[in-house]
Design an enzyme around this catalytic site. Sequence first.
Site, PDB file in Angstrom:
ATOM      1  N   GLU A  87     -13.658  56.253 -15.813  1.00  0.00           N
ATOM      2  CA  GLU A  87     -14.920  56.633 -16.172  1.00  0.00           C
ATOM      3  C   GLU A  87     -15.904  56.970 -14.899  1.00  0.00           C
ATOM      4  O   GLU A  87     -17.273  56.057 -14.355  1.00  0.00           O
ATOM      5  CB  GLU A  87     -15.937  55.011 -16.338  1.00  0.00           C
ATOM      6  N   PRO A  88     -15.349  57.864 -13.601  1.00  0.00           N
ATOM      7  CA  PRO A  88     -16.336  58.434 -13.052  1.00  0.00           C
ATOM      8  C   PRO A  88     -17.808  58.811 -13.277  1.00  0.00           C
ATOM      9  O   PRO A  88     -17.744  60.026 -13.833  1.00  0.00           O
ATOM     10  CB  PRO A  88     -15.191  59.010 -12.355  1.00  0.00           C
ATOM     11  N   GLY A  89     -18.386  58.290 -11.906  1.00  0.00           N
ATOM     12  CA  GLY A  89     -19.732  59.182 -12.350  1.00  0.00           C
ATOM     13  C   GLY A  89     -20.106  59.890 -10.886  1.00  0.00           C
ATOM     14  O   GLY A  89     -20.307  60.877 -10.582  1.00  0.00           O
ATOM     15  N   ARG A  90     -20.467  58.779  -9.689  1.00  0.00           N
ATOM     16  CA  ARG A  90     -20.450  59.220  -8.163  1.00  0.00           C
ATOM     17  C   ARG A  90     -19.402  60.574  -7.506  1.00  0.00           C
ATOM     18  O   ARG A  90     -20.125  61.932  -6.947  1.00  0.00           O
ATOM     19  CB  ARG A  90     -20.447  58.690  -7.434  1.00  0.00           C
ATOM     20  N   CYS A 126     -46.636  53.119   0.409  1.00  0.00           N
ATOM     21  CA  CYS A 126     -47.623  52.629   0.579  1.00  0.00           C
ATOM     22  C   CYS A 126     -45.873  51.873   0.543  1.00  0.00           C
ATOM     23  O   CYS A 126     -46.661  49.988   0.067  1.00  0.00           O
ATOM     24  CB  CYS A 126     -48.516  51.477   0.315  1.00  0.00           C
ATOM     25  N   GLU A 127     -45.547  51.388   1.252  1.00  0.00           N
ATOM     26  CA  GLU A 127     -44.211  50.413   1.142  1.00  0.00           C
ATOM     27  C   GLU A 127     -42.928  50.205   2.397  1.00  0.00           C
ATOM     28  O   GLU A 127     -42.489  52.234   2.525  1.00  0.00           O
ATOM     29  CB  GLU A 127     -43.335  50.039   0.228  1.00  0.00           C
ATOM     30  N   GLY A 132     -15.777  54.337 -10.216  1.00  0.00           N
ATOM     31  CA  GLY A 132     -16.217  53.418  -9.360  1.00  0.00           C
ATOM     32  C   GLY A 132     -15.917  54.012  -7.573  1.00  0.00           C
ATOM     33  O   GLY A 132     -15.904  53.982  -6.649  1.00  0.00           O
ATOM     34  N   ARG A 152     -32.108  54.702  -3.086  1.00  0.00           N
ATOM     35  CA  ARG A 152     -30.653  54.518  -2.290  1.00  0.00           C
ATOM     36  C   ARG A 152     -30.589  53.758  -1.008  1.00  0.00           C
ATOM     37  O   ARG A 152     -30.716  52.590  -0.465  1.00  0.00           O
ATOM     38  CB  ARG A 152     -29.195  55.557  -2.539  1.00  0.00           C
ATOM     39  N   TYR A 187     -30.060  49.731  -1.231  1.00  0.00           N
ATOM     40  CA  TYR A 187     -28.834  49.744  -0.480  1.00  0.00           C
ATOM     41  C   TYR A 187     -28.539  49.344   1.023  1.00  0.00           C
ATOM     42  O   TYR A 187     -27.681  49.603   1.443  1.00  0.00           O
ATOM     43  CB  TYR A 187     -28.032  50.231  -1.512  1.00  0.00           C
TER      44      TYR A 187
HETATM   45  N1  LLP Z   1     -18.496  52.704 -15.422  1.00  0.00           N
HETATM   46  C1  LLP Z   1     -19.991  51.199 -15.803  1.00  0.00           C
HETATM   47  C2  LLP Z   1     -19.328  50.732 -16.880  1.00  0.00           C
HETATM   48  C3  LLP Z   1     -20.132  51.657 -14.790  1.00  0.00           C
HETATM   49  O1  LLP Z   1     -21.406  50.373 -14.319  1.00  0.00           O
HETATM   50  C4  LLP Z   1     -20.986  52.090 -13.312  1.00  0.00           C
HETATM   51  C5  LLP Z   1     -21.607  52.740 -12.494  1.00  0.00           C
HETATM   52  C6  LLP Z   1     -19.458  53.898 -13.058  1.00  0.00           C
HETATM   53  C7  LLP Z   1     -18.739  53.465 -15.091  1.00  0.00           C
HETATM   54  C8  LLP Z   1     -19.982  54.217 -12.698  1.00  0.00           C
HETATM   55  O2  LLP Z   1     -19.501  54.205 -11.851  1.00  0.00           O
HETATM   56  P1  LLP Z   1     -19.513  55.141 -10.791  1.00  0.00           P
HETATM   57  O3  LLP Z   1     -17.778  56.668 -10.524  1.00  0.00           O
HETATM   58  O4  LLP Z   1     -20.253  56.321 -10.239  1.00  0.00           O
HETATM   59  O5  LLP Z   1     -18.914  55.056  -9.281  1.00  0.00           O
HETATM   60  N2  LLP Z   1     -26.658  53.154  -8.272  1.00  0.00           N
HETATM   61  C9  LLP Z   1     -25.965  53.044  -7.518  1.00  0.00           C
HETATM   62  C10 LLP Z   1     -24.733  53.004  -8.151  1.00  0.00           C
HETATM   63  C11 LLP Z   1     -24.783  51.921  -9.167  1.00  0.00           C
HETATM   64  C12 LLP Z   1     -23.422  52.213 -10.325  1.00  0.00           C
HETATM   65  C13 LLP Z   1     -23.759  51.389 -11.609  1.00  0.00           C
HETATM   66  N3  LLP Z   1     -22.634  51.271 -12.439  1.00  0.00           N
HETATM   67  C14 LLP Z   1     -25.503  53.523  -6.006  1.00  0.00           C
HETATM   68  O6  LLP Z   1     -26.571  54.182  -5.738  1.00  0.00           O
HETATM   69  O7  LLP Z   1     -25.270  53.531  -5.239  1.00  0.00           O
END
Ligand code: LLP
Length: 414
Positions: free
Chosen positions: A271-274, A341-342, A237, A310, A314
């Site tokens: 659990e970093p993603g972004r 077409c949106e 997050g 995105r 959002y």
């Molecule tokens: N762990 C869990 C259980 C999650 O549901 C998520 C993201 C993460 C970790 C990773 O979160 P991050 O570090 O990436 O913020 N599609 C949206 C973001 C949706 C995130 C869903 N869960 C966007 O484009 O902003």
Amino acid sequence: MLSREDNQLFFDKISMKELAKKYGTPSFVYSEEKIVENFLTIKRAFSSTTTDICFAVKANSNIGILQILARQGAGFDIVSGGELARVLKAGGDPKKIVFSGVGKQDWEIIEGLQNEIRCFNVESAAELEKIAQIASSCSQIAPVSLRVNPNIDAKTHPYISTGLAESKFGIKIDSAEHLFQRAHEDPHLNLVGIDCHIGSQITEIEPFRAALNILINLVQRLAGKGINLSHIDIGGGVGIKYKDEEVINWNDFASEIKKSMKDIPQRLILEPGRSIVGDAGLLLAKIILLKNNGQKNFAVIDAGMNDLLRPALYGSWHEIVSVEKRTYPEPVDWEIVGPICETSDFLAKARSLSIVEGDLIAILDCGAYGFSMSSNYNSRPKAAEILVADKSHFCIRNREKISDLFFLENLRST
Ligand code: LLP
């Protein structure tokens, strides 16, 4: 890293004009160097602690990207059997996989058990029963962590806020204790942890600290009952800078977390993603044509909301830069839109740019939730994905062909 030479845009010293010529557009382009740098920034910030970093695969699930992280020793946070297969294909260690998600299906639980993943992040009483039952019928013991919902406002976009009591995620904090007890007593479950994930693109440390303290409180109460967990997982997050946001510094984040974790024996999981892949990717696109409807200037590009959802979903901001900087025509404001077409098919609004038809543009910070959220809407083949690494480039996903669009469809023979 982005740079300019003779008005041309380079990404890690590779010319984006040359890349577009070779692979076509739209194409996602990722920097291996930046991904590794982002991963190591987090790792170093937490180096004095027993912390495991599990990359959230949903942010970018290309196996070429997962391979980079697997080679760095990363763990993975998955949410489906598909993501599990991808991590294994990329050489990820199943013992470092945590399996999140509110609706795991039986076959996905079985796959997780068979591959001996680190744990299932359980989101409800019903799911706990299901996992216990499947583990029992497979004569296995399922490692489980319970995802609690700490009821914390992450102060982010409501669609990506997950830690409030009203959301579908996790187990209500007040009723969690007896479920821990239940999991502790089941011979087919091995209760290993507690987890939460309060949302995404969060720009303040406070909500994380508040959530962690709620978890720690529960962990200590459980310890008092003889239920000892081995890890605390605070999810992902941490936000990135898309425009002018003040974002969290990882060293500050780590020191706050360490303060709360002082005297706490549990391992920490993130659990970093972004924050690992977001600023490591851009979307290269071409301007098909320019038009004016009397009120606004539109630049119609060959990437649309099917490639980058995105902004439509959002209202997110992504910086747009020209691949070749012009001095003429004078910059004016443009709506950067796709061919779909949106009306929601926009990539950016009111951007001052000096552009002409046929120009290439780069949409920045598309490494996370870009390709992974893309679709074939309007029967558009998905974009190519290119990795820039070691001063070279590799196609890590071919552009889909038109025939790929209906490859799995059948005509009636009668
Ligand atoms: N762990 C869990 C259980 C999650 O549901 C998520 C993201 C993460 C970790 C990773 O979160 P991050 O570090 O990436 O913020 N599609 C949206 C973001 C949706 C995130 C869903 N869960 C966007 O484009 O902003």
